[in-house]
Design a protein around this motif. Sequence first.
Motif, PDB file in Angstrom:
ATOM      1  N   ARG A  29      -2.350  -3.779   7.387  1.00 28.24           N
ATOM      2  CA  ARG A  29      -3.752  -4.223   7.437  1.00 28.24           C
ATOM      3  C   ARG A  29      -4.036  -5.230   6.316  1.00 28.24           C
ATOM      4  O   ARG A  29      -4.663  -6.268   6.541  1.00 28.24           O
ATOM      5  CB  ARG A  29      -4.683  -3.018   7.325  1.00 28.24           C
ATOM      6  N   LYS A  30      -3.567  -4.924   5.105  1.00 20.26           N
ATOM      7  CA  LYS A  30      -3.763  -5.843   3.976  1.00 20.26           C
ATOM      8  C   LYS A  30      -3.034  -7.161   4.210  1.00 20.26           C
ATOM      9  O   LYS A  30      -3.540  -8.231   3.870  1.00 20.26           O
ATOM     10  CB  LYS A  30      -3.264  -5.214   2.674  1.00 20.26           C
ATOM     11  N   ASN A  89      -1.803   0.773   6.107  1.00 22.95           N
ATOM     12  CA  ASN A  89      -2.659   0.030   5.175  1.00 22.95           C
ATOM     13  C   ASN A  89      -1.970  -1.225   4.659  1.00 22.95           C
ATOM     14  O   ASN A  89      -2.622  -2.243   4.430  1.00 22.95           O
ATOM     15  CB  ASN A  89      -3.096   0.920   4.011  1.00 22.95           C
ATOM     16  N   ALA A 146       0.849  -1.188   0.000  1.00 24.51           N
ATOM     17  CA  ALA A 146       0.000   0.000   0.000  1.00 24.51           C
ATOM     18  C   ALA A 146       0.885   1.238   0.000  1.00 24.51           C
ATOM     19  O   ALA A 146       2.112   1.152   0.166  1.00 24.51           O
ATOM     20  CB  ALA A 146      -0.928   0.005   1.209  1.00 24.51           C
TER      21      ALA A 146
END
Length: 183
Positions: free
Chosen positions: A77-78, A74, A69
């Motif tokens: 999180r991914k 992010n 990301a």
Amino acid sequence: MAKEREQEQRKGGKQRKQRKEKKDNTWQERVVQIRRVSKVVKGGKKLSFRAIVVVGNEKGQVGVGVGKAGDVINAVRKAVTDGKKHLISININKASSITHVSSGNAGGAQVFMRPAAPGTGVIAGGAVRTVLELAGIKNILAKQQGSNNPLNNARAAVNALEQIRSFSQVANERDIPLQQIYS
């Protein structure tokens, strides 16, 4: 009357959300590596971040995830959601170890695992140690060979853990009683 219903629905929604969060808190996440990667495009270089995360519940389930990301949060999180998609289950014996010797490959990395006696601890390095700890294995000997790439080593460790079978699985495959394996 309508306002009261709306308030009850809101409360119910919050309670459901809180229950789901409590259920989801059994998973632990550990970031193995964060790298800044760049892609050359027409206007110059586009920078982004790649995160490698190991997800496990310390009860025999573990997964490795990768996420990219524009920012670190992010990407992590991914990677966590990717790790939860690629979970595997492991058979752990009474000594909090594996049942037999196993080895796994991923890319240029090879990982060799051997069960250990109680009290030995996790003797492994880097990403392999993280995978084993989050899987709930407490006594094991592991060796990384070949590549020192953390992603390939983590995936090789997961591959080695996938190949481990319990005594009952072996007995079913051979069509023999379980007592015959122990003798």
